[in-house]
Write a protein that holds these residues in place. Sequence first.
Motif, PDB file in Angstrom:
ATOM      1  N   VAL A  75       0.846  -1.206   0.000  1.00 34.92           N
ATOM      2  CA  VAL A  75       0.000   0.000   0.000  1.00 34.92           C
ATOM      3  C   VAL A  75       0.873   1.245   0.000  1.00 34.92           C
ATOM      4  O   VAL A  75       0.637   2.196  -0.752  1.00 34.92           O
ATOM      5  CB  VAL A  75      -0.961  -0.001   1.213  1.00 34.92           C
ATOM      6  N   LEU A  76       1.896   1.269   0.844  1.00 35.73           N
ATOM      7  CA  LEU A  76       2.792   2.428   0.897  1.00 35.73           C
ATOM      8  C   LEU A  76       3.550   2.602  -0.424  1.00 35.73           C
ATOM      9  O   LEU A  76       3.710   3.728  -0.897  1.00 35.73           O
ATOM     10  CB  LEU A  76       3.757   2.305   2.071  1.00 35.73           C
ATOM     11  N   ALA A  77       3.997   1.508  -1.013  1.00 38.70           N
ATOM     12  CA  ALA A  77       4.714   1.600  -2.287  1.00 38.70           C
ATOM     13  C   ALA A  77       3.802   2.143  -3.382  1.00 38.70           C
ATOM     14  O   ALA A  77       4.230   2.954  -4.210  1.00 38.70           O
ATOM     15  CB  ALA A  77       5.255   0.220  -2.675  1.00 38.70           C
ATOM     16  N   TRP A  78       2.542   1.727  -3.388  1.00 38.92           N
ATOM     17  CA  TRP A  78       1.579   2.201  -4.391  1.00 38.92           C
ATOM     18  C   TRP A  78       1.412   3.716  -4.304  1.00 38.92           C
ATOM     19  O   TRP A  78       1.204   4.389  -5.298  1.00 38.92           O
ATOM     20  CB  TRP A  78       0.245   1.502  -4.169  1.00 38.92           C
ATOM     21  N   HIS A  79       1.539   4.249  -3.090  1.00 38.78           N
ATOM     22  CA  HIS A  79       1.366   5.684  -2.863  1.00 38.78           C
ATOM     23  C   HIS A  79       2.701   6.410  -2.698  1.00 38.78           C
ATOM     24  O   HIS A  79       2.774   7.480  -2.095  1.00 38.78           O
ATOM     25  CB  HIS A  79       0.495   5.915  -1.619  1.00 38.78           C
ATOM     26  N   ASP A  80       3.776   5.832  -3.230  1.00 38.11           N
ATOM     27  CA  ASP A  80       5.119   6.433  -3.168  1.00 38.11           C
ATOM     28  C   ASP A  80       5.512   6.809  -1.744  1.00 38.11           C
ATOM     29  O   ASP A  80       6.060   7.882  -1.487  1.00 38.11           O
ATOM     30  CB  ASP A  80       5.206   7.654  -4.088  1.00 38.11           C
ATOM     31  N   ASP A  81       5.224   5.920  -0.789  1.00 37.48           N
ATOM     32  CA  ASP A  81       5.545   6.088   0.633  1.00 37.48           C
ATOM     33  C   ASP A  81       4.871   7.298   1.272  1.00 37.48           C
ATOM     34  O   ASP A  81       5.324   7.802   2.290  1.00 37.48           O
ATOM     35  CB  ASP A  81       7.063   6.132   0.866  1.00 37.48           C
ATOM     36  N   ASN A  82       3.787   7.774   0.687  1.00 37.93           N
ATOM     37  CA  ASN A  82       3.009   8.874   1.254  1.00 37.93           C
ATOM     38  C   ASN A  82       1.918   8.262   2.135  1.00 37.93           C
ATOM     39  O   ASN A  82       0.889   7.801   1.641  1.00 37.93           O
ATOM     40  CB  ASN A  82       2.400   9.728   0.142  1.00 37.93           C
ATOM     41  N   ALA A  83       2.153   8.261   3.448  1.00 33.45           N
ATOM     42  CA  ALA A  83       1.225   7.627   4.389  1.00 33.45           C
ATOM     43  C   ALA A  83      -0.138   8.307   4.379  1.00 33.45           C
ATOM     44  O   ALA A  83      -1.172   7.644   4.489  1.00 33.45           O
ATOM     45  CB  ALA A  83       1.817   7.633   5.791  1.00 33.45           C
ATOM     46  N   ARG A  84      -0.169   9.626   4.237  1.00 37.38           N
ATOM     47  CA  ARG A  84      -1.453  10.342   4.217  1.00 37.38           C
ATOM     48  C   ARG A  84      -2.298   9.929   3.010  1.00 37.38           C
ATOM     49  O   ARG A  84      -3.502   9.725   3.116  1.00 37.38           O
ATOM     50  CB  ARG A  84      -1.239  11.848   4.207  1.00 37.38           C
ATOM     51  N   ALA A  85      -1.672   9.787   1.859  1.00 36.78           N
ATOM     52  CA  ALA A  85      -2.396   9.354   0.663  1.00 36.78           C
ATOM     53  C   ALA A  85      -2.898   7.922   0.829  1.00 36.78           C
ATOM     54  O   ALA A  85      -4.026   7.599   0.446  1.00 36.78           O
ATOM     55  CB  ALA A  85      -1.503   9.466  -0.564  1.00 36.78           C
ATOM     56  N   ALA A  86      -2.074   7.062   1.435  1.00 33.34           N
ATOM     57  CA  ALA A  86      -2.468   5.673   1.653  1.00 33.34           C
ATOM     58  C   ALA A  86      -3.667   5.597   2.601  1.00 33.34           C
ATOM     59  O   ALA A  86      -4.631   4.874   2.341  1.00 33.34           O
ATOM     60  CB  ALA A  86      -1.296   4.870   2.221  1.00 33.34           C
ATOM     61  N   ILE A  87      -3.627   6.359   3.682  1.00 32.38           N
ATOM     62  CA  ILE A  87      -4.738   6.375   4.635  1.00 32.38           C
ATOM     63  C   ILE A  87      -5.995   6.921   3.970  1.00 32.38           C
ATOM     64  O   ILE A  87      -7.088   6.379   4.155  1.00 32.38           O
ATOM     65  CB  ILE A  87      -4.372   7.186   5.897  1.00 32.38           C
ATOM     66  N   GLY A  88      -5.864   7.964   3.182  1.00 32.35           N
ATOM     67  CA  GLY A  88      -7.013   8.528   2.474  1.00 32.35           C
ATOM     68  C   GLY A  88      -7.667   7.516   1.554  1.00 32.35           C
ATOM     69  O   GLY A  88      -8.898   7.390   1.517  1.00 32.35           O
ATOM     70  N   THR A  89      -6.846   6.777   0.804  1.00 31.59           N
ATOM     71  CA  THR A  89      -7.381   5.750  -0.089  1.00 31.59           C
ATOM     72  C   THR A  89      -8.081   4.651   0.700  1.00 31.59           C
ATOM     73  O   THR A  89      -9.165   4.197   0.331  1.00 31.59           O
ATOM     74  CB  THR A  89      -6.254   5.138  -0.945  1.00 31.59           C
ATOM     75  N   LEU A  90      -7.477   4.222   1.795  1.00 29.24           N
ATOM     76  CA  LEU A  90      -8.086   3.174   2.613  1.00 29.24           C
ATOM     77  C   LEU A  90      -9.397   3.646   3.231  1.00 29.24           C
ATOM     78  O   LEU A  90     -10.366   2.875   3.303  1.00 29.24           O
ATOM     79  CB  LEU A  90      -7.103   2.702   3.681  1.00 29.24           C
ATOM     80  N   LEU A  91      -9.465   4.897   3.645  1.00 26.00           N
ATOM     81  CA  LEU A  91     -10.726   5.432   4.181  1.00 26.00           C
ATOM     82  C   LEU A  91     -11.795   5.503   3.090  1.00 26.00           C
ATOM     83  O   LEU A  91     -12.975   5.213   3.351  1.00 26.00           O
ATOM     84  CB  LEU A  91     -10.498   6.802   4.819  1.00 26.00           C
ATOM     85  N   ASP A  92     -11.402   5.872   1.878  1.00 31.65           N
ATOM     86  CA  ASP A  92     -12.350   5.863   0.754  1.00 31.65           C
ATOM     87  C   ASP A  92     -12.869   4.448   0.494  1.00 31.65           C
ATOM     88  O   ASP A  92     -14.057   4.249   0.219  1.00 31.65           O
ATOM     89  CB  ASP A  92     -11.701   6.417  -0.511  1.00 31.65           C
ATOM     90  N   ASP A  93     -11.958   3.466   0.580  1.00 31.63           N
ATOM     91  CA  ASP A  93     -12.359   2.071   0.387  1.00 31.63           C
ATOM     92  C   ASP A  93     -13.353   1.632   1.456  1.00 31.63           C
ATOM     93  O   ASP A  93     -14.337   0.944   1.157  1.00 31.63           O
ATOM     94  CB  ASP A  93     -11.147   1.142   0.406  1.00 31.63           C
ATOM     95  N   ILE A  94     -13.119   2.030   2.702  1.00 29.03           N
ATOM     96  CA  ILE A  94     -14.034   1.687   3.792  1.00 29.03           C
ATOM     97  C   ILE A  94     -15.413   2.273   3.524  1.00 29.03           C
ATOM     98  O   ILE A  94     -16.431   1.590   3.674  1.00 29.03           O
ATOM     99  CB  ILE A  94     -13.482   2.177   5.151  1.00 29.03           C
ATOM    100  N   CYS A  95     -15.463   3.519   3.107  1.00 24.63           N
ATOM    101  CA  CYS A  95     -16.734   4.177   2.806  1.00 24.63           C
ATOM    102  C   CYS A  95     -17.468   3.435   1.697  1.00 24.63           C
ATOM    103  O   CYS A  95     -18.677   3.157   1.804  1.00 24.63           O
ATOM    104  CB  CYS A  95     -16.485   5.629   2.427  1.00 24.63           C
ATOM    105  N   HIS A  96     -16.746   3.095   0.636  1.00 24.98           N
ATOM    106  CA  HIS A  96     -17.354   2.368  -0.478  1.00 24.98           C
ATOM    107  C   HIS A  96     -17.893   1.012  -0.028  1.00 24.98           C
ATOM    108  O   HIS A  96     -19.017   0.625  -0.374  1.00 24.98           O
ATOM    109  CB  HIS A  96     -16.337   2.187  -1.603  1.00 24.98           C
ATOM    110  N   LEU A  97     -17.112   0.282   0.756  1.00 30.00           N
ATOM    111  CA  LEU A  97     -17.539  -1.039   1.197  1.00 30.00           C
ATOM    112  C   LEU A  97     -18.729  -0.968   2.142  1.00 30.00           C
ATOM    113  O   LEU A  97     -19.614  -1.823   2.110  1.00 30.00           O
ATOM    114  CB  LEU A  97     -16.367  -1.782   1.845  1.00 30.00           C
ATOM    115  N   ARG A  98     -18.788   0.063   2.989  1.00 30.40           N
ATOM    116  CA  ARG A  98     -19.958   0.248   3.856  1.00 30.40           C
ATOM    117  C   ARG A  98     -21.211   0.524   3.029  1.00 30.40           C
ATOM    118  O   ARG A  98     -22.288   0.029   3.342  1.00 30.40           O
ATOM    119  CB  ARG A  98     -19.725   1.375   4.848  1.00 30.40           C
ATOM    120  N   GLN A  99     -21.071   1.305   1.958  1.00 28.97           N
ATOM    121  CA  GLN A  99     -22.208   1.564   1.079  1.00 28.97           C
ATOM    122  C   GLN A  99     -22.664   0.280   0.388  1.00 28.97           C
ATOM    123  O   GLN A  99     -23.869   0.013   0.282  1.00 28.97           O
ATOM    124  CB  GLN A  99     -21.857   2.627   0.039  1.00 28.97           C
ATOM    125  N   GLN A 100     -21.709  -0.528  -0.057  1.00 28.65           N
ATOM    126  CA  GLN A 100     -22.044  -1.800  -0.690  1.00 28.65           C
ATOM    127  C   GLN A 100     -22.731  -2.737   0.305  1.00 28.65           C
ATOM    128  O   GLN A 100     -23.686  -3.434  -0.049  1.00 28.65           O
ATOM    129  CB  GLN A 100     -20.781  -2.460  -1.256  1.00 28.65           C
TER     130      GLN A 100
END
Length: 74
Positions: free
Chosen positions: A26-51
Motif C-alpha cells: 500500500v505504501l509503495a503504491w502511494h510512493d511512501d506517502n502515508a497520508r495518501a495511503a490512509i485517504g485511499t483506505l478510508l475511501d475504500d471503507i466508505c465504499h464497502l460500507r455503502q455496498q
Amino acid sequence: MPAITSKGDGLPARDIVTAEWEIEAVLAWHDDNARAAIGTLLDDICHLRQQLALAEGAMSTGMTRGWRPSYDRD
C-alpha cells in the motif's frame, strides 16, 4: 510458511507476514506517502460500507436466517 492460527471464532487469523507485505505494498503504491495511503483506505471503507448497506437492503431475513451484517468490528 508460517502456520495460520484461529482467533477462537473459527476464522483464521491474518498471517503477520502477509499483513506486513500488504502494508508495504500500500505504501509503495502511494510512493511512501502515508497520508495518501490512509485517504485511499478510508475511501475504500466508505465504499464497502455503502455496498454492505445495499446488500443488506436487498437481502430477505429468511435468506440469511435472521443474520444481519455488522458495520463495525466486534
